[in-house]
Design a protein around this motif. Structure first.
Motif, PDB file in Angstrom:
ATOM      1  N   GLU A  47       0.914  -1.107  -0.013  1.00  0.00           N
ATOM      2  CA  GLU A  47       0.144   0.079  -0.118  1.00  0.00           C
ATOM      3  C   GLU A  47       1.122   1.346  -0.014  1.00  0.00           C
ATOM      4  N   ILE A  48       2.006   1.438   0.787  1.00  0.00           N
ATOM      5  CA  ILE A  48       2.618   2.388   0.929  1.00  0.00           C
ATOM      6  C   ILE A  48       3.622   2.824  -0.435  1.00  0.00           C
ATOM      7  N   LYS A  49       3.832   1.549  -0.988  1.00  0.00           N
ATOM      8  CA  LYS A  49       4.756   1.500  -2.276  1.00  0.00           C
ATOM      9  C   LYS A  49       3.746   1.861  -3.526  1.00  0.00           C
ATOM     10  N   GLY A  50       2.622   1.461  -3.270  1.00  0.00           N
ATOM     11  CA  GLY A  50       1.828   1.314  -4.563  1.00  0.00           C
ATOM     12  C   GLY A  50       2.308   0.086  -5.378  1.00  0.00           C
ATOM     13  N   ARG A  51       2.759  -0.962  -4.785  1.00  0.00           N
ATOM     14  CA  ARG A  51       3.186  -2.032  -5.589  1.00  0.00           C
ATOM     15  C   ARG A  51       2.140  -3.207  -5.857  1.00  0.00           C
ATOM     16  N   ALA A  52       2.323  -3.866  -7.122  1.00  0.00           N
ATOM     17  CA  ALA A  52       1.312  -5.082  -7.427  1.00  0.00           C
ATOM     18  C   ALA A  52       1.424  -5.916  -6.253  1.00  0.00           C
ATOM     19  N   GLU A  53       0.387  -6.737  -6.119  1.00  0.00           N
ATOM     20  CA  GLU A  53       0.436  -7.806  -5.129  1.00  0.00           C
ATOM     21  C   GLU A  53       1.206  -9.054  -5.585  1.00  0.00           C
ATOM     22  N   ASN A  54       1.453  -9.234  -6.928  1.00  0.00           N
ATOM     23  CA  ASN A  54       2.091 -10.348  -7.484  1.00  0.00           C
ATOM     24  C   ASN A  54       3.550 -10.296  -7.486  1.00  0.00           C
ATOM     25  N   LYS A  55       4.069  -9.144  -7.266  1.00  0.00           N
ATOM     26  CA  LYS A  55       5.601  -8.706  -7.101  1.00  0.00           C
ATOM     27  C   LYS A  55       6.186  -9.102  -5.761  1.00  0.00           C
ATOM     28  N   PRO A  56       6.886 -10.130  -5.512  1.00  0.00           N
ATOM     29  CA  PRO A  56       7.337 -10.267  -4.219  1.00  0.00           C
ATOM     30  C   PRO A  56       8.619  -9.323  -3.516  1.00  0.00           C
ATOM     31  N   PHE A  57       8.882  -9.642  -2.460  1.00  0.00           N
ATOM     32  CA  PHE A  57      10.016  -8.755  -1.879  1.00  0.00           C
ATOM     33  C   PHE A  57      10.855  -9.489  -1.579  1.00  0.00           C
ATOM     34  N   ILE A  58      12.138  -9.028  -1.325  1.00  0.00           N
ATOM     35  CA  ILE A  58      13.255  -9.873  -0.934  1.00  0.00           C
ATOM     36  C   ILE A  58      13.159 -10.045   0.692  1.00  0.00           C
ATOM     37  N   GLN A  59      13.852 -11.194   1.146  1.00  0.00           N
ATOM     38  CA  GLN A  59      13.774 -11.514   2.321  1.00  0.00           C
ATOM     39  C   GLN A  59      15.200 -11.761   2.945  1.00  0.00           C
ATOM     40  N   LEU A  60      15.330 -10.768   3.968  1.00  0.00           N
ATOM     41  CA  LEU A  60      16.622 -10.659   4.656  1.00  0.00           C
ATOM     42  C   LEU A  60      17.025 -11.976   5.657  1.00  0.00           C
ATOM     43  N   ILE A  61      18.167 -12.483   5.826  1.00  0.00           N
ATOM     44  CA  ILE A  61      18.355 -13.634   6.845  1.00  0.00           C
ATOM     45  C   ILE A  61      19.578 -12.893   7.425  1.00  0.00           C
ATOM     46  N   ALA A  62      19.716 -13.540   8.685  1.00  0.00           N
ATOM     47  CA  ALA A  62      20.867 -13.183   9.755  1.00  0.00           C
ATOM     48  C   ALA A  62      22.022 -13.652   9.502  1.00  0.00           C
ATOM     49  N   LYS A  63      22.093 -15.174   8.998  1.00  0.00           N
ATOM     50  CA  LYS A  63      23.292 -15.883   8.761  1.00  0.00           C
ATOM     51  C   LYS A  63      23.156 -16.555   7.446  1.00  0.00           C
ATOM     52  N   PRO A  64      24.245 -16.679   6.623  1.00  0.00           N
ATOM     53  CA  PRO A  64      24.396 -17.491   5.563  1.00  0.00           C
ATOM     54  C   PRO A  64      23.620 -18.851   5.596  1.00  0.00           C
ATOM     55  N   ASP A  65      23.744 -19.640   6.623  1.00  0.00           N
ATOM     56  CA  ASP A  65      23.265 -20.948   6.499  1.00  0.00           C
ATOM     57  C   ASP A  65      21.544 -21.067   6.804  1.00  0.00           C
ATOM     58  N   MET A 119      17.500 -10.158  16.439  1.00  0.00           N
ATOM     59  CA  MET A 119      16.623  -9.947  17.527  1.00  0.00           C
ATOM     60  C   MET A 119      15.289 -10.104  17.211  1.00  0.00           C
ATOM     61  N   CYS A 120      14.916 -10.224  15.934  1.00  0.00           N
ATOM     62  CA  CYS A 120      13.779 -10.466  15.631  1.00  0.00           C
ATOM     63  C   CYS A 120      13.256 -11.824  15.560  1.00  0.00           C
ATOM     64  N   LYS A 121      14.363 -12.481  15.370  1.00  0.00           N
ATOM     65  CA  LYS A 121      14.037 -14.154  15.304  1.00  0.00           C
ATOM     66  C   LYS A 121      13.164 -14.345  14.308  1.00  0.00           C
ATOM     67  N   SER A 122      13.283 -13.820  13.045  1.00  0.00           N
ATOM     68  CA  SER A 122      12.640 -13.983  11.989  1.00  0.00           C
ATOM     69  C   SER A 122      13.388 -13.294  10.744  1.00  0.00           C
ATOM     70  N   HIS A 123      13.012 -13.729   9.663  1.00  0.00           N
ATOM     71  CA  HIS A 123      13.502 -13.254   8.343  1.00  0.00           C
ATOM     72  C   HIS A 123      12.612 -11.832   8.345  1.00  0.00           C
ATOM     73  N   VAL A 124      13.127 -11.017   7.387  1.00  0.00           N
ATOM     74  CA  VAL A 124      12.594  -9.732   7.447  1.00  0.00           C
ATOM     75  C   VAL A 124      12.666  -9.147   5.883  1.00  0.00           C
ATOM     76  N   PHE A 125      11.496  -8.561   5.659  1.00  0.00           N
ATOM     77  CA  PHE A 125      11.094  -7.976   3.980  1.00  0.00           C
ATOM     78  C   PHE A 125      12.215  -6.960   3.782  1.00  0.00           C
ATOM     79  N   SER A 126      12.690  -6.828   2.884  1.00  0.00           N
ATOM     80  CA  SER A 126      13.399  -5.559   2.526  1.00  0.00           C
ATOM     81  C   SER A 126      12.955  -5.370   0.958  1.00  0.00           C
TER      82      SER A 126
END
Length: 186
Positions: A47-65, A119-126
């Motif tokens: 909603e903030i970006k005005g982005r189409a629903e079918n376009k996914p986001f990158i997900q950030l992880i804390a460690k390569p593994d 700290m979030c104990k979750s992957h994070v959108f970016s």
């Protein structure tokens, strides 16, 4: 808006994300809209970006593994060793992870950002800070003026003019396909 250099900036950002908020965080490439990965936060960012629903986001992880929590794909060691860094890898999802077939993951070079993810104990959108189809905003002032009233936090890390986006690759049947050439050379 707070400065990345503030003593508790990472803790403040993690608290907002864990509570379902949307933050604009600096990455090792450009500023990004960030949130804990779930359908509610994805909808808010769209909603903030005005982005189409079918376009996914990158997900950030804390460690390569951590990527192996989400995929069974073989990732060549010469690719995985480029993490942490400005490399985004599209992999096939484990059946138990997501209804989508693939997801783009990145383990950022910035240790401050990786600490927030931990700290979030979750992957994070970016996803880049811009209105869909418009140039990426690269100064805290532009970001504040454009999105300040629509997000819960902006972390200022100075200007990011001329910053390259992450290199985007896709793994398919053991082959590496470069989708977007960015900072990391493949």
């Amino acid at each position: 808006m707070i400065s990345k250099n503030d003593e508790n900036s990472a803790q403040t950002a993690a608290k907002i994300l864990k509570n379902g908020g949307i933050a604009i965080l600096p990455t090792d490439t450009v500023y990004g809209f960030s949130a804990i990965v779930n359908s509610d936060t994805a909808k808010k960012i769209r909603e903030i970006k005005g982005r189409a629903e079918n376009k996914p986001f990158i997900q950030l992880i804390a460690k390569p593994d951590d990527i192996f929590d989400y995929t069974d794909d073989f990732i060549p060691p010469e690719i995985l060793e480029k993490w942490p860094g400005a490399l985004t890898i599209i992999v096939h999802n484990k059946k138990s992870f997501d209804d989508e077939q693939t997801t783009a993951f990145r383990c950022p070079k910035d240790s401050w950002l990786r600490s927030i993810i931990e700290m979030c104990k979750s992957h994070v959108f970016s996803t880049s800070v811009n209105k869909s189809g418009c140039p990426i905003l690269d100064t805290p002032q532009e970001i504040q003026e454009t999105f300040g009233s629509q997000v819960d936090l902006i972390v200022d890390d100075g200007e990011k003019k001329g910053a390259l986006p992450s290199t985007l690759i896709k793994l398919e049947n053991g082959n590496v396909q470069v989708i977007r050439q960015g900072e990391v050379i493949i």
